[in-house]
Design a protein around this motif. Sequence first.
Motif, short mmCIF file in Angstrom:
data_model
loop_
_atom_site.label_atom_id
_atom_site.label_comp_id
_atom_site.label_asym_id
_atom_site.label_seq_id
_atom_site.Cartn_x
_atom_site.Cartn_y
_atom_site.Cartn_z
N TYR A 299 4.66 -2.08 -8.19
CA TYR A 299 3.47 -1.29 -8.19
C TYR A 299 2.21 -1.96 -8.62
O TYR A 299 1.02 -2.02 -8.19
CB TYR A 299 3.41 -0.04 -8.87
CG TYR A 299 2.20 0.97 -8.38
CD1 TYR A 299 2.19 1.76 -7.30
CD2 TYR A 299 1.15 1.06 -9.40
CE1 TYR A 299 1.16 2.65 -7.12
CE2 TYR A 299 0.20 1.79 -9.05
CZ TYR A 299 -0.06 2.64 -8.02
OH TYR A 299 -0.91 3.35 -7.66
N LEU B 265 3.91 1.44 -1.94
CA LEU B 265 4.74 1.59 -2.93
C LEU B 265 4.68 2.60 -3.78
O LEU B 265 3.70 3.32 -3.83
CB LEU B 265 4.24 0.14 -4.07
CG LEU B 265 4.91 -0.96 -3.55
CD1 LEU B 265 4.41 -2.19 -4.40
CD2 LEU B 265 6.43 -1.18 -3.17
N THR B 266 5.68 3.06 -4.47
CA THR B 266 5.54 4.49 -5.14
C THR B 266 5.01 3.99 -6.65
O THR B 266 5.38 2.81 -6.88
CB THR B 266 6.91 5.18 -5.34
OG1 THR B 266 8.03 4.20 -5.84
CG2 THR B 266 6.93 5.80 -3.88
N TYR B 267 4.65 5.06 -7.32
CA TYR B 267 4.05 4.81 -8.58
C TYR B 267 5.14 4.10 -9.44
O TYR B 267 4.72 3.28 -10.19
CB TYR B 267 3.61 6.02 -9.00
CG TYR B 267 2.38 5.70 -10.33
CD1 TYR B 267 1.27 5.24 -10.05
CD2 TYR B 267 2.85 6.30 -11.66
CE1 TYR B 267 0.37 4.88 -11.04
CE2 TYR B 267 1.77 5.82 -12.56
CZ TYR B 267 0.54 5.34 -12.25
OH TYR B 267 -0.47 4.99 -13.27
N TYR B 268 6.44 4.44 -9.47
CA TYR B 268 7.39 3.87 -10.34
C TYR B 268 7.98 2.62 -9.72
O TYR B 268 8.96 2.31 -10.54
CB TYR B 268 8.26 5.20 -10.60
CG TYR B 268 7.96 6.08 -11.81
CD1 TYR B 268 8.21 6.05 -12.88
CD2 TYR B 268 6.78 6.86 -11.37
CE1 TYR B 268 7.84 6.83 -14.13
CE2 TYR B 268 6.35 7.65 -12.45
CZ TYR B 268 7.00 7.62 -13.63
OH TYR B 268 6.51 8.54 -14.79
N GLU C 55 -15.52 0.75 -2.03
CA GLU C 55 -13.99 0.40 -1.95
C GLU C 55 -13.26 0.73 -0.72
O GLU C 55 -12.21 0.34 -0.27
CB GLU C 55 -13.14 0.71 -3.27
CG GLU C 55 -13.29 2.12 -3.73
CD GLU C 55 -14.50 2.61 -4.31
OE1 GLU C 55 -15.63 2.09 -4.36
OE2 GLU C 55 -14.60 3.47 -5.21
N ASP C 56 -13.86 2.21 -0.23
CA ASP C 56 -13.24 2.59 0.83
C ASP C 56 -13.45 2.00 2.17
O ASP C 56 -12.55 1.56 2.96
CB ASP C 56 -13.59 4.27 0.98
CG ASP C 56 -13.01 5.16 -0.14
OD1 ASP C 56 -12.71 4.41 -1.37
OD2 ASP C 56 -13.11 6.40 -0.06
N GLY D 140 -12.22 -1.24 2.26
CA GLY D 140 -10.66 -1.15 2.46
C GLY D 140 -10.18 -0.97 4.13
O GLY D 140 -9.29 -1.66 4.65
N ILE E 118 -13.56 -4.62 -2.43
CA ILE E 118 -12.70 -3.43 -2.77
C ILE E 118 -12.71 -3.58 -4.06
O ILE E 118 -12.74 -2.52 -4.86
CB ILE E 118 -11.19 -3.50 -2.04
CG1 ILE E 118 -11.25 -3.47 -0.51
CG2 ILE E 118 -10.54 -2.46 -2.87
CD1 ILE E 118 -9.93 -3.70 0.05
N SER E 119 -11.99 -4.62 -4.78
CA SER E 119 -11.63 -4.82 -6.25
C SER E 119 -12.54 -4.81 -7.04
O SER E 119 -12.47 -4.60 -8.17
CB SER E 119 -10.56 -5.93 -6.23
OG SER E 119 -9.31 -5.74 -5.50
N LYS F 6 -4.11 -10.30 -4.54
CA LYS F 6 -5.51 -10.74 -4.78
C LYS F 6 -5.62 -12.21 -5.29
O LYS F 6 -6.18 -12.95 -4.85
CB LYS F 6 -5.65 -9.75 -5.90
CG LYS F 6 -6.12 -8.21 -5.33
CD LYS F 6 -6.97 -7.57 -6.68
CE LYS F 6 -5.86 -6.92 -7.36
NZ LYS F 6 -6.32 -5.82 -8.47
N VAL G 280 0.81 -1.18 -0.14
CA VAL G 280 -0.18 0.02 0.02
C VAL G 280 0.79 1.16 -0.10
O VAL G 280 0.43 2.29 -0.42
CB VAL G 280 -0.85 0.01 0.97
CG1 VAL G 280 -2.14 -0.96 0.87
CG2 VAL G 280 -0.19 -0.28 2.50
#
Lengths: 190, 177
Positions: free
Chosen positions: B43, B36-39, B134-135, B138, B107-108, B51, B34
């Motif tokens: 990710y 992790l950075t976008y790059y 989803e919130d 979560g 969530i998914s 999942k 949760v």
Amino acid sequence: MKKTMLTLAAMAFTSTPALAADYIIDNKGAHASINFKIQHLGYSWLTGRFNNFDGEFSYDADEPLKSTITVNIDPASIDSNHAERDKHLRSDDFLHVDKFKTAKFVSTKISDPKDGGGFDLHGNLTLHGVTKPVIIDVDKVGEGKDPWGGYRVGFAGDTKIALKDFGIDYDLGPASTHVELELHIEGVRQ
Amino acid sequence: MKANTDSWGASLIIVHWLSALAVFGLFALGWWMVDLTYYSDWYRTAPHTHKSVGILLALLTLFRLFWRATHKRPAPLGNKVERRTSGLAHKLIYMLLILLFTSGYLISTADGRGIEVFDWFTVPGFGSVIENQEDLAGDIHEWLAYTLIALAVLHALAALKHHLINKDKTLTRMIKF
């Protein structure tokens, strides 16, 4: 008694702009939308919108410079057509909607009227708890009677904001530092 | 149905330890992914793996509950209080697992998307029942996970206590076929 009524009427008359009409944004009929787009990695545009908002404005075609507008936006209603992404956008990485429950735009002045009825709309945008001045480039789309006995006027506007200016610093990459907002507003005259 | 036995049987022992590995693995992966950075290279793969393993564990748990309901199992060891508490803890663990699978799924699939399990098969989604599902799902998923891990640690400590202090077969019969 009669005199008082007349005085009140006179006061009411003078305290509102002479001809400005008050409009409520037609969110019930969904003839308004607040859309955004941001570059994805620099390869494409990701678009989305805020589903819940309300607002009102004053506008008179003869005196466009006297127009004012207030729009309240529910940031939790962000919708990019992907639940997991929306969850992330609402989290503290981005909009932090638990903490910052409202977003809004309040106009401060109008400048640079254009021939077609458009103008530059100056105002303060509050987002993510930060209030910054923005200028929205507004085009007037049209105005007139609707088929159901009402009277409507509508505008389209766009502006560009830097996420960092509003305290959102999650790194989406160098192509995705700014968000473009596209606003479509139709008001029903009250 | 088998007669009451002193052994859990190989299949249940394997299922037990696979579940333990999956539960702690999923927790660590979920806790890590949760932020992790976008790059990050992970990710996309970390949530996909989380999942996928989650769905497989859900299927394994359903099989396990079916097995549990249709087979005799060894009598619990320890005094009356211990037997009662452990019975309750086991039921709670199963309940938390089911609720974790459900909340994770919600969530998914809140936008109607299905969940792809290792590009192998897709569990269909049915969309939202409540706004911003989803919130809420979560938040619930996160707290259930902390609760389950706390209970699993307690479960492990209790097994060690049986092994080291009571010197009974609680732990060994879950290891030896």
